[in-house]
Design a protein around this motif. Structure first.
Motif, PDB file in Angstrom:
ATOM      1  N   VAL A  88       0.833  -1.198   0.000  1.00 21.61           N
ATOM      2  CA  VAL A  88       0.000   0.000   0.000  1.00 21.61           C
ATOM      3  C   VAL A  88       0.874   1.256   0.000  1.00 21.61           C
ATOM      4  N   GLU A  89       1.911   1.263   0.851  1.00 20.46           N
ATOM      5  CA  GLU A  89       2.794   2.428   0.932  1.00 20.46           C
ATOM      6  C   GLU A  89       3.485   2.685  -0.407  1.00 20.46           C
ATOM      7  N   THR A  90       3.925   1.599  -1.051  1.00 19.74           N
ATOM      8  CA  THR A  90       4.634   1.729  -2.321  1.00 19.74           C
ATOM      9  C   THR A  90       3.716   2.233  -3.425  1.00 19.74           C
ATOM     10  N   LEU A  91       2.521   1.690  -3.504  1.00 23.53           N
ATOM     11  CA  LEU A  91       1.576   2.122  -4.534  1.00 23.53           C
ATOM     12  C   LEU A  91       1.159   3.574  -4.318  1.00 23.53           C
ATOM     13  N   ARG A  92       0.959   3.953  -3.073  1.00 25.07           N
ATOM     14  CA  ARG A  92       0.587   5.332  -2.790  1.00 25.07           C
ATOM     15  C   ARG A  92       1.734   6.295  -3.062  1.00 25.07           C
ATOM     16  N   ALA A  93       2.970   5.800  -2.998  1.00 27.04           N
ATOM     17  CA  ALA A  93       4.130   6.651  -3.283  1.00 27.04           C
ATOM     18  C   ALA A  93       4.322   6.874  -4.774  1.00 27.04           C
ATOM     19  N   GLY A  94       3.569   6.116  -5.603  1.00 24.26           N
ATOM     20  CA  GLY A  94       3.647   6.361  -7.035  1.00 24.26           C
ATOM     21  C   GLY A  94       3.956   5.172  -7.908  1.00 24.26           C
ATOM     22  N   ALA A  95       4.099   3.960  -7.321  1.00 21.51           N
ATOM     23  CA  ALA A  95       4.352   2.776  -8.145  1.00 21.51           C
ATOM     24  C   ALA A  95       3.113   2.438  -8.974  1.00 21.51           C
ATOM     25  N   ASP A  96       3.336   1.926 -10.188  1.00 22.63           N
ATOM     26  CA  ASP A  96       2.228   1.534 -11.059  1.00 22.63           C
ATOM     27  C   ASP A  96       1.860   0.072 -10.875  1.00 22.63           C
ATOM     28  N   ASP A  97       2.796  -0.743 -10.424  1.00 18.40           N
ATOM     29  CA  ASP A  97       2.523  -2.164 -10.201  1.00 18.40           C
ATOM     30  C   ASP A  97       3.555  -2.695  -9.222  1.00 18.40           C
ATOM     31  N   TYR A  98       3.322  -3.927  -8.738  1.00 21.28           N
ATOM     32  CA  TYR A  98       4.104  -4.473  -7.635  1.00 21.28           C
ATOM     33  C   TYR A  98       4.230  -5.982  -7.845  1.00 21.28           C
ATOM     34  N   VAL A  99       5.466  -6.476  -7.961  1.00 22.76           N
ATOM     35  CA  VAL A  99       5.718  -7.912  -8.106  1.00 22.76           C
ATOM     36  C   VAL A  99       6.640  -8.345  -6.981  1.00 22.76           C
ATOM     37  N   THR A 100       6.279  -9.437  -6.294  1.00 24.94           N
ATOM     38  CA  THR A 100       7.074  -9.906  -5.163  1.00 24.94           C
ATOM     39  C   THR A 100       7.998 -11.053  -5.576  1.00 24.94           C
ATOM     40  N   LYS A 101       9.154 -11.100  -4.935  1.00 20.80           N
ATOM     41  CA  LYS A 101      10.116 -12.183  -5.138  1.00 20.80           C
ATOM     42  C   LYS A 101       9.797 -13.327  -4.168  1.00 20.80           C
ATOM     43  N   PRO A 102      10.039 -14.573  -4.557  1.00 16.51           N
ATOM     44  CA  PRO A 102      10.448 -15.037  -5.895  1.00 16.51           C
ATOM     45  C   PRO A 102       9.295 -14.873  -6.888  1.00 16.51           C
ATOM     46  N   PHE A 103       9.625 -14.762  -8.164  1.00 20.60           N
ATOM     47  CA  PHE A 103       8.605 -14.492  -9.163  1.00 20.60           C
ATOM     48  C   PHE A 103       8.863 -15.325 -10.419  1.00 20.60           C
ATOM     49  N   ALA A 104       7.821 -15.530 -11.190  1.00 18.79           N
ATOM     50  CA  ALA A 104       7.952 -16.169 -12.493  1.00 18.79           C
ATOM     51  C   ALA A 104       8.185 -15.071 -13.527  1.00 18.79           C
ATOM     52  N   PHE A 105       9.172 -15.256 -14.384  1.00 16.59           N
ATOM     53  CA  PHE A 105       9.462 -14.216 -15.365  1.00 16.59           C
ATOM     54  C   PHE A 105       8.268 -13.958 -16.275  1.00 16.59           C
ATOM     55  N   GLU A 106       7.479 -14.994 -16.550  1.00 16.21           N
ATOM     56  CA  GLU A 106       6.299 -14.826 -17.399  1.00 16.21           C
ATOM     57  C   GLU A 106       5.332 -13.817 -16.799  1.00 16.21           C
ATOM     58  N   GLU A 107       5.177 -13.840 -15.469  1.00 18.42           N
ATOM     59  CA  GLU A 107       4.285 -12.877 -14.817  1.00 18.42           C
ATOM     60  C   GLU A 107       4.876 -11.474 -14.901  1.00 18.42           C
ATOM     61  N   LEU A 108       6.176 -11.353 -14.626  1.00 20.68           N
ATOM     62  CA  LEU A 108       6.824 -10.047 -14.719  1.00 20.68           C
ATOM     63  C   LEU A 108       6.688  -9.490 -16.130  1.00 20.68           C
ATOM     64  N   LEU A 109       6.920 -10.325 -17.123  1.00 24.47           N
ATOM     65  CA  LEU A 109       6.828  -9.900 -18.508  1.00 24.47           C
ATOM     66  C   LEU A 109       5.418  -9.434 -18.848  1.00 24.47           C
ATOM     67  N   ALA A 110       4.417 -10.181 -18.381  1.00 25.78           N
ATOM     68  CA  ALA A 110       3.026  -9.796 -18.662  1.00 25.78           C
ATOM     69  C   ALA A 110       2.696  -8.447 -18.046  1.00 25.78           C
ATOM     70  N   ARG A 111       3.205  -8.189 -16.839  1.00 26.87           N
ATOM     71  CA  ARG A 111       2.936  -6.905 -16.182  1.00 26.87           C
ATOM     72  C   ARG A 111       3.667  -5.760 -16.877  1.00 26.87           C
ATOM     73  N   VAL A 112       4.896  -6.018 -17.329  1.00 26.11           N
ATOM     74  CA  VAL A 112       5.631  -5.008 -18.093  1.00 26.11           C
ATOM     75  C   VAL A 112       4.879  -4.676 -19.376  1.00 26.11           C
ATOM     76  N   GLU A 113       4.421  -5.709 -20.084  1.00 32.55           N
ATOM     77  CA  GLU A 113       3.685  -5.489 -21.334  1.00 32.55           C
ATOM     78  C   GLU A 113       2.412  -4.685 -21.089  1.00 32.55           C
ATOM     79  N   ALA A 114       1.718  -4.980 -19.987  1.00 30.45           N
ATOM     80  CA  ALA A 114       0.481  -4.257 -19.674  1.00 30.45           C
ATOM     81  C   ALA A 114       0.762  -2.786 -19.393  1.00 30.45           C
ATOM     82  N   LEU A 115       1.838  -2.508 -18.672  1.00 28.88           N
ATOM     83  CA  LEU A 115       2.181  -1.116 -18.375  1.00 28.88           C
ATOM     84  C   LEU A 115       2.596  -0.368 -19.636  1.00 28.88           C
ATOM     85  N   LEU A 116       3.327  -1.040 -20.519  1.00 27.53           N
ATOM     86  CA  LEU A 116       3.782  -0.387 -21.747  1.00 27.53           C
ATOM     87  C   LEU A 116       2.645  -0.157 -22.732  1.00 27.53           C
TER      88      LEU A 116
END
Length: 222
Positions: A88-116
């Protein structure tokens, strides 16, 4: 697309950078918060992937400073901090999305594509408040028919106020934008620059544009 990865873990950083480059994107890797902040401001990145635990300056401070200095492109936070209050603190500070470690690269890639895919507003290089005009490209400032000469810091402060016209901007936010770091709270450097701007922008004109909100900061409005 050009992406900046700010990550101090060399294994994770290289994994993300290589994965992005396999998608035919340009990806740069930085392992220090202060350096990442400087590069993000100075170069035209389309997206930033930002770790929270960084040397030099932690990710949350980098995030807040980038937003305070007008960085409008997407920022995706990549961190091991999975507590709800941290998200919540991070999103309110201005982040557009949030991915936690450990993560699947496919999920990270999908979120990057959505933001772009998000449409980016076409910003006009010229800012206007009443009869005051500031051209961010040529750095020309005019009030009415009169050309106004400003120092680089005066221009930066005026640009910041005009980009947030009608809103009170604190001395801290103005300092972070124009100087890029925190001054001693006792300094009056912002007040000095505002005083110079008033002499150049308002003194000769009946209508005053720069307003002081006592105990808070400054605002410009028509």
């Amino acid at each position: 697309m050009k992406i900046l990865v700010i990550e101090d873990d060399p294994t994770v950083g290289e994994f993300v950078r290589r994965g992005l480059e396999e998608q035919r994107w340009q990806a740069d890797l930085v392992n220090n918060g202060l350096e990442g902040e400087r590069i993000a401001i100075s170069q035209p990145y389309d997206l930033v992937i930002l770790d929270m635990r960084l040397p030099g300056r932690n990710g949350l401070d980098v995030l807040r400073t980038l937003r305070a200095r007008g960085f409008e492109r997407p920022i995706l936070v990549l961190t091991a901090q999975d507590a709800v209050d941290a998200k919540v603190e991070t999103l309110r500070a201005g982040a557009d999305d949030y991915v936690t470690k450990p993560f699947a690269f496919e999920e990270l890639l999908a979120r990057v594509e959505a933001l772009l895919r998000r449409p980016r507003a076409m910003a006009s290089p010229q800012l206007r408040v009443a009869d005051l005009a500031l051209d961010q490209g040529t750095r020309d400032v005019r009030r009415g028919d009169e050309s106004i000469e400003l120092t680089p810091k005066e221009f930066a402060v005026l640009e910041y106020l005009m980009r947030h016209a009608g809103r009170v901007m604190s001395r801290t936010l103005i300092t972070e934008y124009a100087w890029g770091y925190h001054f001693d709270p006792g300094t009056n450097i912002v007040d000095v620059v505002i005083n110079h701007l008033r002499k150049k922008i308002d003194a000769k004109f009946e209508k005053k544009l720069i307003t002081t909100v006592r105990g808070v900061g400054y605002m410009i409005r028509g």
